[in-house]
Structures are given as C-alpha cells and as structure tokens.
Design an enzyme around this catalytic site. Structure first.
Site, PDB file in Angstrom:
ATOM      1  N   ARG A  17       0.808  -1.230   0.000  1.00  0.00           N
ATOM      2  CA  ARG A  17       0.000   0.000   0.000  1.00  0.00           C
ATOM      3  C   ARG A  17       0.839   1.278   0.000  1.00  0.00           C
ATOM      4  O   ARG A  17       0.317   2.362  -0.188  1.00  0.00           O
ATOM      5  CB  ARG A  17      -0.966  -0.020   1.193  1.00  0.00           C
TER       6      ARG A  17
ATOM      7  N   GLU B 220      -6.757 -12.183  13.857  1.00  0.00           N
ATOM      8  CA  GLU B 220      -6.651 -11.197  12.784  1.00  0.00           C
ATOM      9  C   GLU B 220      -8.043 -10.709  12.401  1.00  0.00           C
ATOM     10  O   GLU B 220      -9.013 -11.469  12.450  1.00  0.00           O
ATOM     11  CB  GLU B 220      -5.958 -11.814  11.563  1.00  0.00           C
TER      12      GLU B 220
END
Ligand code: UD1
Ligand code: CA
Length: 476
Positions: free
Chosen positions: A18, A160
């Site tokens: 990203r 997660e």
C-alpha cells in the site's frame, strides 16, 4: 544475577504494497532514520546479544541499508513471505543457539520507545511467561489483530481482523506486533503453526493460542502510550507518524531550552543536536548530523543538512548542506552553502551568494550576489558584489586564495588558480588570472572614454536625446 540471554528479531521482509513505492516500506525515511532504523534503535533497549533482521522483498537494498546503520545485525532471507510466523521460524532456524528471551518486532512501528521495549521484556521475564504481547487500546482498530481475553482478563488468543467474528471485531484492544517469548517454547509452537486462515499464511499470533492450549502462561503488556504502537501501511499513515514524531522531538527540545517559534513547521531529525537558547524560526528543516549552538538563530525558511552552526550565528532563509558556520557568523537571506563551506567567527555570507568548498576566515565578508567555489578567503577580506570565483576550466577545478584583509571590488572574476595577496585590492570589474601581490592594486579594465554628443547624433528624437538636451540647456 546475570541477564537472561536475549535475541531480537525484526520482521522486515514484506513489500508494503500500500506504500505504492519502488522502495521497500521499511526503508522509507522518517525524520532522520528509516522505519526499520527507528525500530532497531528502540530494540537496542533489549540489550540483546544477537539481532536478526528478516529480509525478503528487495532484500539486497534492505541488507545494504542494514550494513550502514546496524552492521552488528544479521540479515536472514525469507525468500517467500509466508507470514509473520514463518518469518520468525526462519530467523530462529538461522540462530540455533538462541535461548532465553526472543523479542520480536514488526519493522514498521517507528514510534516505539526504547523504554517500552525494556519494560515489555522485563515484565515478560519477571512473570516467567512463555509469551507476552505488547497491546494498545485504540479508537479505531481497523485492520489490526485483536487481543481476546477470557472472563478473568487473561490472554486467550490473538485474532486477525479478517478471521474475526463480529464480537471479536468490536474489541478495541489490538496487537502492536511487538512481543517477547521464551525461545524454546516459541520454537516448539512455531513448528506447529497451521496456515488455515483467510490469508493461508503462518501467523505468529497463533503462537499464543498454541501456548495457552498446553497450559503455558502468556501475558499482555499494555503500552503506556498507544501512539507508540502505530504501524505504517501507506503514505498517509507515514505522514501522520511524521507529524507525531515531529511533535515529540520538538517538545523534547522546547523542554531542553530551545526556542521553537512554530513547532508545527519545524522538522528536526532525531539525529540533530541543539543547545539551549538556540532559536528555530518558522518553516525550518534540520536534518542528519546538524548541530546548532547556543544563541544561534535559524530561519525562517531554512534547510540545514549535516550543518554545524556556532554560537550566536544567524542563518536566515538559507539552504545549507555539509557546511560549518562559525560563531557569530551571519548567513542569508537567500544563501546556498554547499559541502566544504567553512565560515569563521563573524564571517558573513549575504544575499544570493553560493559557496562550495570555501573557507572564510574570521570576519571575512561575501555580502552580495557571488559564487565562491574552491577558495580560501583570509580574515577580514571583503569580496564585492557580483564577484565570481571561476573555479572550473571545463575539465578541472582549481583553487583561489584571497589573503587577509584583501579587498576585491564588485563584478570581478577571479580565474583560478589564482592568488590575491594580503591587503591587496582588486579594482571593480576586473578579470584576474595572474594574481595580485600583497598590497598591490590589480586592475584589468580598459580605460573609459566618453564620446561627446553621441546621443544627440545617434539617437535623435528619443526621450534620451530630449533629456540630454535639457541637461545641456541647464548647463548654459
Ligand atoms: C500484524 C499482526 C497483527 C498486528 C499488526 C500490527 C500477524 C499475523 N498479524 O499484522 O495482529 O495487529 O501486525 O501492525 O502477525 N513480515 C515478514 N514476513 C512475512 C510477513 C510479514 O517479514 O512473511 C513483516 C512485514 O515486513 C512487517 C511485519 O512483518 O514488518 C508485519 O507484517 P504485516 O503484513 O504488516 O502484518 P499485519 O497484517 O499488519
Ligand atoms: Ca502492518
């Protein structure tokens, strides 16, 4: 009692997609260090015998950087990034002797403080835990692993986000990606990791459930300041971290007695040193090995890179790289100091002056519109406006020496190699290539001659001819 053996493992193999960058995420700079540089600097507080950095994406670049900033660290290659658990497993395979405590840190948490690392490790070792995770309570836990505790508050597991139920997603206590483990129990748990999760990776976080399931005690260490645990996934987050680090750095300098007029626009690398009563005006950037002594005033609008500024000097609207500015010297506005510039006490570099590999003695002055390249200028010499030190013949660079208290008139070209002696004068507008001995006047101008009545004859009917006519009439 001797300290438990400790090993630090920093995870830096990921690409950081990203960031959308050709540079690996952990090599992005943040006020004087790379992201991984900050993490290694905080990790030093663990006083480990051995530091391993797991590299993978653009491993050559990351390894080369480590060679510069942390030559004692061992890079270990994780050729395929199969998850944080896989990364730690590979690191420990490369360190078969590592025993005692293993401190694991994500490579992208640059605001982590050394004190926090030390406190985490001490808490972990004193509790005799198999594993301890650094956690933080955050307003927005999006994207992070959640810390799941049982009814009595004990850590059960870390989940997660992409694998979490809605109830677990609602938890705002998150995993910072920094841990302490018992080396032997960690090795054993890592060998049992599965890849049955949404990403099909070996998650380091699953180690906690594996440890608790066989009755090993695990713990949570809550970070004193949640800001320290912020990771960096894209450039917007990086800019946010930079602003926070700027504030932290500036607050520390303000408390240490430095004046910072506008802390929001003073960007000071963590590697810079400032003395009490130094003064930083708005819009300044101080980087690298820059140091500023007491009473010096920097800015506004100034960049200092690897620059030393002496006591009481002023550096106004200037760009400086690798320069030494002496005590009480004055620089600017609009000056460009390049590497090898050394200004003596009370020397002056004024507006629109560029210097490179140039030494100015005490009280020497270059006040206006001048290029000084490859030169030694003696104490109290004065260089007139618009002087050029012509140091380059198209192939080689040459040196110019100007003696003590010499006076170089405006609009002069000093064609190197050349020497102006102490106390010599150079007439304005000269081009000097043979040197001027001490106490001589050097002049290379053609004699001036005036041609009478030229304007009236050659430019009749112009405003100039009219003005000349009126001046002539008044003379009568
Ligand atoms: C990880 C944690 C998450 C935590 C978050 C904090 C896991 C499974 N999840 O998630 O609980 O809240 O960090 O920021 O650990 N890396 C490798 N090799 C790999 C994968 C990652 O070296 O195969 C490195 C990355 O370069 C990075 C760090 O490990 O420095 C964390 O990896 P990342 O993918 O960012 O983990 P998150 O998904 O953020
Ligand atoms: Ca991350």
């Amino acid at each position: 009692m001797s300290q438990t053996q400790r090993t630090v493992v920093v995870l830096a193999a990921g690409e950081g997609k990203r960031m959308k960058s050709a540079t690996p995420k952990v090599l992005h700079p943040l006020l004087g260090r790379t992201l991984v540089g900050h993490v290694l600097s905080a990790a030093a507080a663990a006083r480990a015998e051995h530091t391993i950095v797991v590299v993978g994406h653009k491993a050559d670049q990351v390894t080369a950087h480590l060679g510069e900033i942390a030559p004692e660290a061992t890079p270990v290659l994780q050729a395929q990034q199969n998850g944080t658990g896989h990364a730690v497993r590979i690191a420990l395979e490369a360190a078969p002797d590592a025993a005692g405590t293993v401190v694991v840190l994500n490579g992208d948490v640059p605001l982590l403080r050394p004190d926090t690392v030390e406190a985490l490790v001490v808490a972990h070792e004193q509790a005799g835990s198999a594993g301890t995770v650094l956690a933080a309570e955050v307003a927005d836990p999006t994207g992070l692993g959640r810390v799941v505790r049982d009814a009595s508050g004990r850590l059960e597991r870390i989940v997660e986000e992409r694998d979490a139920s809605p109830e677990v997603r609602a938890v705002r206590e998150v995993n910072a990606g920094i841990y302490a483990f018992d080396a032997a129990l960690l090795r054993e748990a890592l060998s049992k990791l599965s890849t049955e999760n949404d990403q099909g990776e070996e998650y380091l976080t699953d180690v906690f459930e594996l440890l608790t399931s066989v009755g090993h005690p695990v713990g949570v260490f809550v970070a004193p300041d949640a800001e320290e645990t912020l990771g960096c996934n894209d450039r917007a987050e990086l800019a946010g971290l930079r602003a926070r680090l700027r504030d932290r750095v500036n607050t520390a300098w303000l408390r240490a007695g430095v004046s910072i007029f506008d802390p929001a626009t003073a960007w000071i690398d963590v590697t810079v040193t400032l003395e009490p009563d130094a003064q930083i005006e708005p819009n300044c950037r101080l980087t690298g090995r820059t140091t500023v002594a007491a009473g010096a005033v920097i800015g506004p609008d100034t960049t200092l890179e690897d620059t030393t500024v002496g006591e009481g000097a002023t550096v106004l609207r200037t760009h400086s790289i690798g320069a030494e500015v002496g005590p009480a010297a004055t620089v600017g506005p609009f000056s460009y100091l390049r590497p090898g510039t050394r200004l003596g006490r009370k020397a002056k570099v004024g507006g629109f002056v560029e210097t490179k590999n140039a030494e100015l003695g005490d009280g020497a002055k270059v006040p206006h519109l001048t290029y000084v390249g490859d030169a030694t200028i003696g104490a109290k010499a004065n260089i007139g406006a618009g002087t050029i030190f012509a140091n380059y013949d198209g192939v080689n660079k040459h040196h110019t020496t100007v003696g003590e208290a010499a006076f170089v008139g405006s609009d002069t070209v000093l064609i190197a190699p050349v020497e102006i002696g102490p106390g010599a004068y150079v007439a304005a507008g000269s081009a000097i290539d043979k040197g001027v001995p001490a106490g001589n006047l050097g002049v290379t101008r053609a004699q001036q001659r005036n041609i009478e009545g030229w304007t009236e004859r050659k430019r009749p009917g112009t405003v100039s001819a009219d003005a000349a006519q009126r001046a002539a009439d008044q003379q009568k």
